[in-house]
Write an enzyme that holds these catalytic residues in place. Sequence first.
Site, PDB file in Angstrom:
ATOM      1  N   GLY A  45       0.741  -1.300   0.011  1.00 14.33           N
ATOM      2  CA  GLY A  45      -0.026  -0.085   0.012  1.00 14.33           C
ATOM      3  C   GLY A  45       0.798   1.281  -0.030  1.00 14.33           C
ATOM      4  N   GLN A  50       3.126   9.939   1.367  1.00 13.80           N
ATOM      5  CA  GLN A  50       4.447   9.188   1.485  1.00 13.80           C
ATOM      6  C   GLN A  50       5.395   9.632   0.296  1.00 13.80           C
ATOM      7  OE1 GLN A  50       2.298   5.287   1.978  1.00 13.80           O
ATOM      8  NE2 GLN A  50       4.487   5.018   3.194  1.00 13.80           N
ATOM      9  N   CYS A  97       6.186  -0.427   7.350  1.00 14.42           N
ATOM     10  CA  CYS A  97       5.560   0.815   6.607  1.00 14.42           C
ATOM     11  C   CYS A  97       6.956   1.370   5.892  1.00 14.42           C
ATOM     12  CB  CYS A  97       5.158   1.974   7.717  1.00 14.42           C
ATOM     13  SG  CYS A  97       4.726   3.489   6.870  1.00 14.42           S
TER      14      CYS A  97
HETATM   15 ZN    ZN Z   1       2.858   3.280   5.961  1.00 16.43          ZN
END
Ligand code: ZN
Length: 364
Positions: A45, A50, A97
């Site tokens: 994802g 980001q 992440c």
């Molecule tokens: Zn993340």
Amino acid sequence: MILPIKKEGDPVLREPTEQVVDFDFEFQTLVNNMIETMRANNGVGLAAPQVGVSKRILVCEFTAEEDSQLPSFPLTVLCNPRIKQASKEEVNMVEGCLSVPDREILVKRPKSVTVVAQDRYGNPIEIDAESIFARVVQHEIDHLNSTLIVDHVQELNVMFIGTGSLGEYSLRELIADTQYHVNAVITGEAKATIRGQAIETNTIAQIAHQAKIPLIRTERIRDEAIIEKIKKINPDLIVMADFGQIIPKEILNIPRFGVLNIHPSLLPRHRGPSPIQQTILDGDKMAGVSLMLTVPELDAGPVIAQTAVELIGVETSSILKDYLGELGAALLLNSLPYPEISSRFRKTMKRPHLLVCLLKKMAR
Ligand code: ZN
């Protein structure tokens, strides 16, 4: 085009995000670049902040490997997503992440969610997501709300009690994991003296010293003064391994999550005082580690998790002890603070061909 990923500490990850209003050519290019960037980084994802864009867009996709227990989900682009409904049932899972590299954090989230959003062309959509799909969508929506996985860390105060080397790996792992704060170590063995020089032979004490954790040495944990000290430190959980003293009831009642003992055998087998030696003497085909909740009666607590290993018949007790210590640490970290099997378990296993995993769920 693969875009650079912003890392924790970059202010853009904490900025408020704007709704998408133009689904124009420029926007389509951004979506394509996000998909390409997610795939290039083996991510499941990616949210627009980001890649430095403060807009409410996320992309996600998961293709399960053959042995995976998690279901695949197709490439999904969600613009302006909103969680309409979330299940009451919550599950724990270790998450990573791309913006927080080299960290794995246990995060509790609703098991399934219903999300309303727009697709990449602005058409309204509603999706029902569960399992890994629900988790990824919630993780990415967190990004759109300026939230990172590190914000989910709930630190647990842990006290470690142990003298022998079995608990070394567990103590090190607890210290290294940001979800735990080891606030004291209790150990039994006194220092050895060689030619008048005090020599530290207790590796548990050495680890505590190195990590600057307060160390309590005692040959009698049932002493009133020690019990008072533990009450003052007030740990949420006590982890015990290879200690050799009986823990009195007054101490068992202090931590709200109880006292967990790492026992180097497949309980109920080898309840006695030297389980590792007994495993070898009896020519057992299997050895293992049990995580047991300690109760006032000796060796009577419930086993909350267990992991087994096949023996090949050439193990010595010191090799087996070292190995079971390592297994015990993995079992412990994956059973805390909730007994869920996590991806980290498989990662920690260095000799998976020898392993048979027999994790049990804690009976609550
Ligand atoms: Zn993340």
